[in-house]
Design a protein around this motif. Structure first.
Motif, PDB file in Angstrom:
ATOM      1  N   SER A   1     -23.262  46.729 -32.337  1.00  0.00           N
ATOM      2  CA  SER A   1     -23.431  46.969 -33.769  1.00  0.00           C
ATOM      3  C   SER A   1     -22.820  48.295 -34.158  1.00  0.00           C
ATOM      4  O   SER A   1     -22.595  49.175 -33.331  1.00  0.00           O
ATOM      5  CB  SER A   1     -24.917  46.960 -34.147  1.00  0.00           C
ATOM      6  OG  SER A   1     -25.604  48.038 -33.518  1.00  0.00           O
TER       7      SER A   1
ATOM      8  N   ASP B   1     -21.499  42.238 -33.323  1.00  0.00           N
ATOM      9  CA  ASP B   1     -22.628  41.421 -33.766  1.00  0.00           C
ATOM     10  C   ASP B   1     -23.089  41.782 -35.173  1.00  0.00           C
ATOM     11  O   ASP B   1     -23.215  40.912 -36.032  1.00  0.00           O
ATOM     12  CB  ASP B   1     -23.788  41.537 -32.773  1.00  0.00           C
ATOM     13  CG  ASP B   1     -23.491  40.808 -31.463  1.00  0.00           C
ATOM     14  OD1 ASP B   1     -22.634  39.905 -31.475  1.00  0.00           O
ATOM     15  OD2 ASP B   1     -24.119  41.145 -30.452  1.00  0.00           O
TER      16      ASP B   1
ATOM     17  N   GLY C   1     -20.525  39.238 -36.594  1.00  0.00           N
ATOM     18  CA  GLY C   1     -21.509  38.180 -36.796  1.00  0.00           C
ATOM     19  C   GLY C   1     -22.141  38.274 -38.168  1.00  0.00           C
ATOM     20  O   GLY C   1     -22.155  37.309 -38.933  1.00  0.00           O
TER      21      GLY C   1
ATOM     22  N   ILE D   1     -27.859  36.719 -32.860  1.00  0.00           N
ATOM     23  CA  ILE D   1     -26.500  37.135 -33.209  1.00  0.00           C
ATOM     24  C   ILE D   1     -25.814  37.552 -31.917  1.00  0.00           C
ATOM     25  O   ILE D   1     -25.992  38.673 -31.428  1.00  0.00           O
ATOM     26  CB  ILE D   1     -26.527  38.304 -34.221  1.00  0.00           C
ATOM     27  CG1 ILE D   1     -27.504  38.009 -35.372  1.00  0.00           C
ATOM     28  CG2 ILE D   1     -25.137  38.557 -34.774  1.00  0.00           C
ATOM     29  CD1 ILE D   1     -27.727  39.179 -36.316  1.00  0.00           C
ATOM     30  N   THR D   2     -25.033  36.645 -31.344  1.00  0.00           N
ATOM     31  CA  THR D   2     -24.512  36.878 -29.996  1.00  0.00           C
ATOM     32  C   THR D   2     -23.059  36.436 -29.875  1.00  0.00           C
ATOM     33  O   THR D   2     -22.620  35.485 -30.537  1.00  0.00           O
ATOM     34  CB  THR D   2     -25.339  36.106 -28.952  1.00  0.00           C
ATOM     35  OG1 THR D   2     -25.295  34.698 -29.253  1.00  0.00           O
ATOM     36  CG2 THR D   2     -26.790  36.568 -28.951  1.00  0.00           C
TER      37      THR D   2
ATOM     38  N   ARG E   1     -23.163  32.997 -33.785  1.00  0.00           N
ATOM     39  CA  ARG E   1     -22.619  33.261 -32.452  1.00  0.00           C
ATOM     40  C   ARG E   1     -21.124  32.942 -32.383  1.00  0.00           C
ATOM     41  O   ARG E   1     -20.600  32.104 -33.124  1.00  0.00           O
ATOM     42  CB  ARG E   1     -23.352  32.408 -31.412  1.00  0.00           C
ATOM     43  CG  ARG E   1     -23.245  30.902 -31.629  1.00  0.00           C
ATOM     44  CD  ARG E   1     -24.071  30.114 -30.610  1.00  0.00           C
ATOM     45  NE  ARG E   1     -23.965  28.674 -30.848  1.00  0.00           N
ATOM     46  CZ  ARG E   1     -23.022  27.899 -30.323  1.00  0.00           C
ATOM     47  NH1 ARG E   1     -22.089  28.423 -29.541  1.00  0.00           N
ATOM     48  NH2 ARG E   1     -23.000  26.602 -30.572  1.00  0.00           N
TER      49      ARG E   1
ATOM     50  N   CYS F   1     -29.230  40.800 -30.505  1.00  0.00           N
ATOM     51  CA  CYS F   1     -27.828  41.183 -30.641  1.00  0.00           C
ATOM     52  C   CYS F   1     -27.524  42.295 -29.647  1.00  0.00           C
ATOM     53  O   CYS F   1     -28.435  42.943 -29.118  1.00  0.00           O
ATOM     54  CB  CYS F   1     -27.494  41.604 -32.066  1.00  0.00           C
ATOM     55  SG  CYS F   1     -28.445  43.006 -32.714  1.00  0.00           S
TER      56      CYS F   1
ATOM     57  N   CYS G   1     -28.756  47.432 -32.867  1.00  0.00           N
ATOM     58  CA  CYS G   1     -29.094  46.525 -31.778  1.00  0.00           C
ATOM     59  C   CYS G   1     -29.681  47.282 -30.598  1.00  0.00           C
ATOM     60  O   CYS G   1     -29.607  46.832 -29.458  1.00  0.00           O
ATOM     61  CB  CYS G   1     -27.846  45.745 -31.343  1.00  0.00           C
ATOM     62  SG  CYS G   1     -27.295  44.529 -32.551  1.00  0.00           S
TER      63      CYS G   1
ATOM     64  N   ASN H   1     -20.193  37.719 -30.701  1.00  0.00           N
ATOM     65  CA  ASN H   1     -19.242  37.928 -31.783  1.00  0.00           C
ATOM     66  C   ASN H   1     -18.332  39.126 -31.473  1.00  0.00           C
ATOM     67  O   ASN H   1     -18.636  39.940 -30.587  1.00  0.00           O
ATOM     68  CB  ASN H   1     -20.000  38.181 -33.087  1.00  0.00           C
ATOM     69  CG  ASN H   1     -20.997  37.082 -33.397  1.00  0.00           C
ATOM     70  OD1 ASN H   1     -20.621  36.014 -33.855  1.00  0.00           O
ATOM     71  ND2 ASN H   1     -22.277  37.335 -33.137  1.00  0.00           N
TER      72      ASN H   1
ATOM     73  N   ASN I   1     -33.657  41.161 -34.413  1.00  0.00           N
ATOM     74  CA  ASN I   1     -32.552  40.272 -34.070  1.00  0.00           C
ATOM     75  C   ASN I   1     -32.230  40.348 -32.580  1.00  0.00           C
ATOM     76  O   ASN I   1     -32.447  41.365 -31.924  1.00  0.00           O
ATOM     77  CB  ASN I   1     -31.309  40.660 -34.871  1.00  0.00           C
ATOM     78  CG  ASN I   1     -31.551  40.639 -36.362  1.00  0.00           C
ATOM     79  OD1 ASN I   1     -31.658  39.577 -36.965  1.00  0.00           O
ATOM     80  ND2 ASN I   1     -31.647  41.819 -36.971  1.00  0.00           N
TER      81      ASN I   1
END
Length: 427
Positions: free
Chosen positions: A419, A389, A353, A383-384, A336, A416, A425, A386, A414
């Motif tokens: 992407s 992500d 990420g 995955i957050t 993250r 997220c 995502c 970023n 995931n």
């Protein structure tokens, strides 16, 4: 072997019982520090080093299988352990400190420049100045040890090369240590096998300039090994170019580590050739499991790369990346708030990420193509927050300049939001 006569270190059996020395054996004392007690050959003995005494002198007198206990205090040294498997125990990483006095000091001291460790490192860096060994000074350096190595309860400070390093070890355990301000690696297992790097703290220091930021290659590295069998667990790594780096290294696990404030949190990289002890081999980097780590706030900016490409790789804000490697699993991690410290459009290594990338061959004296990133699982990670992500392949417009990813890439389950491609995502 030359042994100085000033140390007062004591040697005794593991049970603590000292052995009286017969008069007929007195001649053997000429090879030992003046106040050391001889306890027979064959290893398995314990030495105690107190403040004001020399760790290096005791290392030179010890044999493979011995234990060296370093009492609380500050020791201004760079210790070379040549072909000996030793256990080195400090009184605690906050109280037993092995320091280098001046990071910019040329290592022109004969006792440093003449040791096999510094000569080996200088040979491995042919572009280095052969008359200057400052780049090659490490806190504890184990060169091709004859037996297992264990280091616990010490800290290393400001050495221009590595904090604790092993080349060619079979059994390398580093636990509950601290490293601060090293220019290459805090802890390095190079062409070594069965490494256990557990519960250590590594802090990088940026000694570069605004145009050439640099805080050391990596906090922890496993490199140049086709059978690393490495276990990197519960370490805290902050402020390096790379937090944890697996380069030309095969078979390992990273779990429960915390990496933050680096340029890249975790990097698994299949290069085209080894670097240590030389560039005569190629290792298919990969077969790593990366599970239950936290990679957050890796927002430093640095220049990364090797040789001619160093200035081309502007890096910042990458949580985890897999480059050219195969069979890597990234599971159940928290990734993250990895955001670039500069405009992401100015980077030559993408801020994300998780990034799965293929680079063209470089650092390539053998003419080897490491091939695309292949057989990677990115499952059930958070995955957050970023810059991006998840990234599979290079983003436009760089995607036209770099090879695509390979087959068998699985990204699923995931948490997220952003992407490339967008479908990773869910749009």
């Amino acid at each position: 072997m030359h042994q100085p006569s000033t140390t007062r270190a004591t040697r005794h059996r593991r049970g603590g019982r000292r052995l009286a020395v017969a008069t007929s054996a007195a001649v053997l004392f000429t090879a030992l520090p003046a106040t050391a007690a001889w306890a027979g050959g064959g290893g398995g003995q314990t030495w105690v080093v107190s403040p004001g005494e020399s760790i290096q002198e005791v290392v030179d007198a010890a044999e493979s299988g011995d234990t060296i206990q370093i009492q609380a205090g500050t020791y201004q040294e760079a210790v070379c352990v040549d072909q000996k498997g030793l256990t080195i125990k400090g009184a605690g990483r906050d109280v037993t400190k092995i320091v280098w006095p001046d990071w910019t000091t040329p290592a022109d001291l004969p006792e440093v420049a003449a040791t096999p460790c510094w000569e080996a490192q200088n040979t491995a860096d042919p572009e280095g100045d052969p008359d200057t060994f400052a780049d090659d000074v490490s806190g504890l350096f184990f060169l091709e040890p004859a037996g297992p190595v264990e280091v616990t309860g010490v800290s290393t400070w400001n050495h221009p090369a590595n904090g604790i390093a092993a080349w060619g070890a079979d059994g390398f355990r580093v636990e509950k240590t601290k490293g601060y301000g090293h220019d290459r690696y805090g802890i390095l297992a190079a062409y070594s096998t069965h490494s256990r790097i557990l519960r250590n703290i590594e802090e990088g220091v940026d000694r570069g300039t605004a145009d050439q930021p640099n805080s050391g290659t990596a906090g922890i590295g496993s490199t140049d090994s086709a059978k690393a069998y490495a276990d990197i667990v519960a370490n805290d790594v902050q402020g390096y170019n790379i937090g944890i780096f697996a380069r030309e290294s095969r078979v390992g696990v990273m779990r429960h580590n915390y990496v933050s404030g680096n340029c890249v949190g975790v990097l698994v990289f299949d290069d085209a050739a080894t670097e240590i002890p030389d560039a005569s081999r190629n290792v298919r980097g990969g077969d790593w499991t990366i599970r239950a780590n936290e990679s957050s706030g890796n927002d430093r900016f640095c220049l990364a790369g090797i040789g001619e490409v160093q200035a081309a790789l502007r890096v910042s804000g990458t949580g985890m990346a897999v480059v050219n490697a195969d069979h890597v699993g990234i599971y159940d991690n928290r990734i993250r708030d990895n955001n670039s410290a500069v405009d992401p459009a100015t980077l030559q290594f993408p801020s994300a990420g998780v990034a799965l990338l293929t680079l063209p061959p470089f650092n390539n004296p053998l003419g080897v193509d490491p091939g695309p990133v292949t057989a990677v699982r990115v499952w059930k990670n958070g995955i957050t927050g970023n810059t991006l992500d998840v990234l599979r392949g290079w983003p436009p417009p760089l995607d036209a300049q770099f090879p695509p990813v390979g087959r068998d890439i699985s990204i699923r389950g995931n948490t997220c939001a952003t992407s490339i491609p967008a479908s990773l995502c869910g749009g």
